[in-house]
Every structure is written in C-alpha cells, then in structure tokens.
Design a protein around this motif. Sequence first.
Motif, short mmCIF file in Angstrom:
data_model
loop_
_atom_site.label_atom_id
_atom_site.label_comp_id
_atom_site.label_asym_id
_atom_site.label_seq_id
_atom_site.Cartn_x
_atom_site.Cartn_y
_atom_site.Cartn_z
N MET A 172 -9.90 16.25 2.97
CA MET A 172 -8.77 16.10 2.05
C MET A 172 -8.68 14.66 1.56
N THR A 173 -8.54 14.47 0.27
CA THR A 173 -8.39 13.13 -0.30
C THR A 173 -6.92 12.72 -0.23
N VAL A 174 -6.67 11.54 0.28
CA VAL A 174 -5.31 11.03 0.41
C VAL A 174 -5.13 9.86 -0.54
N ASP A 175 -4.14 9.95 -1.40
CA ASP A 175 -3.89 8.90 -2.37
C ASP A 175 -2.96 7.83 -1.78
N LEU A 176 -3.22 7.47 -0.55
CA LEU A 176 -2.46 6.43 0.14
C LEU A 176 -3.42 5.64 1.01
N PRO A 177 -3.20 4.35 1.12
CA PRO A 177 -2.24 3.56 0.36
C PRO A 177 -2.66 3.45 -1.10
N ARG A 178 -1.74 3.04 -1.95
CA ARG A 178 -2.03 2.79 -3.35
C ARG A 178 -1.61 1.37 -3.66
N LEU A 179 -2.59 0.53 -3.96
CA LEU A 179 -2.32 -0.88 -4.22
C LEU A 179 -2.60 -1.20 -5.67
N VAL A 180 -1.58 -1.65 -6.38
CA VAL A 180 -1.73 -2.03 -7.77
C VAL A 180 -1.62 -3.54 -7.95
N THR A 181 -1.18 -4.23 -6.89
CA THR A 181 -1.15 -5.70 -6.87
C THR A 181 -1.61 -6.15 -5.49
#
Length: 444
Positions: A1-10
Amino acid sequence: MTVDLPRLVTEIPGPRSRELHAQRSAAVPHGFGVTLPVFVERATDSALEDVDGNLLIDFASGIAVTSVGASNRRVRERVSAQLDRFTHTCFMVTEYESFVRVAEWLNAHVPGDFDKRTALFSTGAEAVENAVKIARSYTGRAGVLVVDEAYHGRSLLTMSMTAKVHPYKTSFGPFAPEVVRVPNANPLRGVGVDAALVELERVVADNGPDAFAALVVEPIQGEGGFVVPEPGFLAGLRRIADEHGIVLVIDEIQSGLGRTGAMFASEQEGVVGDITLTAKALGAGLPISAVTGRTEIMDAAHPGGLGGTYAGNPLACEAALAVFEVLEDPALLPRVRQVETIIRRSLEPLQLEFDVVADVRGRGAMMAVEFADAADLAPRADLAQRISVACHAAGLLTLTCGTYGNVIRLLPPLVIDFAVLERGLEILTGAIRATASDAGEAAA
C-alpha cells in the motif's frame, strides 16, 4: 500500500512556522521548551498538518494525550454540543451531569473489586497532589515514597517527587519536604526486584512504621525512559504497602486508558492500587484529570478540602465521555497490541546490528528504544538527539525522554493507520542506521 505520508512541501520548519516561532519568542518566556518548532493548522488520526502545508506523521500524541487522535470526530461532536449549552459553572458552585458520568465510568473501570469514588481535576500534577492530600488525610501521616526515575509533574510537590533534575528541578528549589526516594527494579540497569524491595523495607524501617502516607509509582515509567519494571516489583510494592498501612497510588497518567494494550497498565501486572490516577488521554486534549480510589480513603478529606475552579470542566467532561466511547470498542485494545508487534518487528533487529541500541521495550503503543555504550551502558543522549532531529527533518514527530535523555519514545495515537505506522518506522529505523553507522557503532 502506498502511503502519502509524510508530505513535505517545505523544509521543516517551514517559513510560516519560522515566522510564528519568532513571534512566540517575543511573547512567551524561554522556560517553555519546544520539541519541534512547527505550528499546527489541523490534524487527522495519524498526522499533523502545519501552517506551511506539511503533513507530519505523529509518533507523539501530544505526549500521550491525543490517544484517540488529535481531531477525533466523537470528541468534537460532544464538545461542540456542550459549547452550545454552557462552557462552565464550577462544579463546586452548581453541578452538571457529565461530571458524575465521568466519575461513574472510572469507578466501574479502574482496577479494584471494591466500592470507589472519583474526584476530577484539571492536570496530572493536580491529580498527584490531591492523591497525596487524600492519603495524608486518611492515614494521618506525612511522608511520601517515590521510586528512582519517576516523573509526577511540575508543581512544587510533584516536582519534588520527580527524579529527573534537569530541566524539571534545576534552579527551582527548595523542594517540598517528606519525599523519600527508593530504587526502581530496572532490568537494563541491573537493579533486581529483591534488592529494590529490600531497600524499600530498610527505608520504611529507618523512618518508622507510621512515617509514610503514600507510595506513588508509575506501572511503566514515562519521562524516566519508559522503564518496564521487572516482574514482581509492583506486587512487592503492594505487599509492603499493605504491611505498613501505606496507601498505594498507581500513577496511570501516561500509561492508562488503553495506551499499553490494556485499559490500565497495572492490570498487566495483576496489581490494584488503593488510588489510581488518570489524565492525559482522559480528555483527548482538553484538560482533565482524575483521582479514583477506595471509598473509605477518598471520603477521608473533609467537605471543601478538594476541588478547583476548573476541576472537571463540562467541556473536558464531554471529551472524556467521548474517549470512553472509543475505548469501549472491543477492537481497540487488540489493535493497540498489534501496534506493539509492528514496532518490535521493526526495532528489535537493530539490537543485533548496533551495539548502541541497548534496549527496545514497552507495551502496546508505549514503546521506546534506548541508546547506550555496550561496554558500560553509558547513556548516549547525543545519538538519541541526532536521530530525533533526522526524523523531524524527514517528517516524523518523535520525542526523547529518559533520565539522561538517551531514549526515543514512541507514542503514536492508538487509532493510527497501520500503513502510516509502518512508514514512520521506516523513517525511524533509517535514521537509527544512518546515525549509528556514521558513529561507527555497528555490532562486532
């Protein structure tokens, strides 16, 4: 399963968090420390979103407070409904039903096959202090016994009961009298049950049979390093307390309410306190604490002797009732035990890879990894700090603890998504491997 966490934009912290932190520094005293200077905008069951749009995996739960998630739907609904009715009256002035319902639930669920009463307060330290007051009133004695590596709070009495000097006690003395410390049965540090109990008996004998009102102990130590005592230690404390008429106070403020895979950690030791303390997870982020104990002990305090302006605030009581609804889900405690299985599967192999991974311990969703030199168990706070900083930069919120700051503690929400938990552990184990390898600490 792909987990979209963590998500870092900065970077972490991001520009808006840095701006707000500068404002904080100009408005808030330096005595308020901070683990990670990011400002949170919203939350889910598994993650925190900061003001820069970064999503961080939450392995802290507000130091075991948001155990049902930092934005639990049931908590929000109950508290919102109460906001529409009233926010406060002070239970000592005029009463409201939710206070009674919280007390009833705790009386029914706190360990002990005896009649109980519950008093509600606002913070964990208040609960500890009031437990001591009640024990003193009941016994007519003054002394308080606590164990090494204990943490019980930041007020004058509870700071005196806390073992760790820095940052909790440095420059804040003199401390409250009549607090005596005895050894803890710490398996890693070689303090056995028999030796610890013999020393406790000696201390009691030296001070006199009528010296001590209360013996206060965490069934699993929190700030002290998530130390799980050797089997039989808590039972030995129970026996000695009974022999000398001492009130045994079980501090479940961090370990209780499902955190260890049982409703209360003391249940896993088969030990019942005369008084049991809860806070932290009790209010899911709203300030509330409780002292629950034998009726004859709890009723020893005179009318008007217990209370507090905000004690058992109605908003916090509604939050607690929502927490109870979550805890009563029969699937919850088994899933917490599965959290432990997943964590151990990731972390225990590191003990074979690196000499400095001295211990992996804990229960349920209250787990820790300790770092120390293999030869003499000298604490390695430097490694714990570097690993935690690496985790933060990668989008995983972790906490350090321990008397020497050499322990990373894991307190994920009890409801964390298992895939998110696995992803967070990938980040943590990667940081441990990279840091230990750089330090040349691989096992021979």
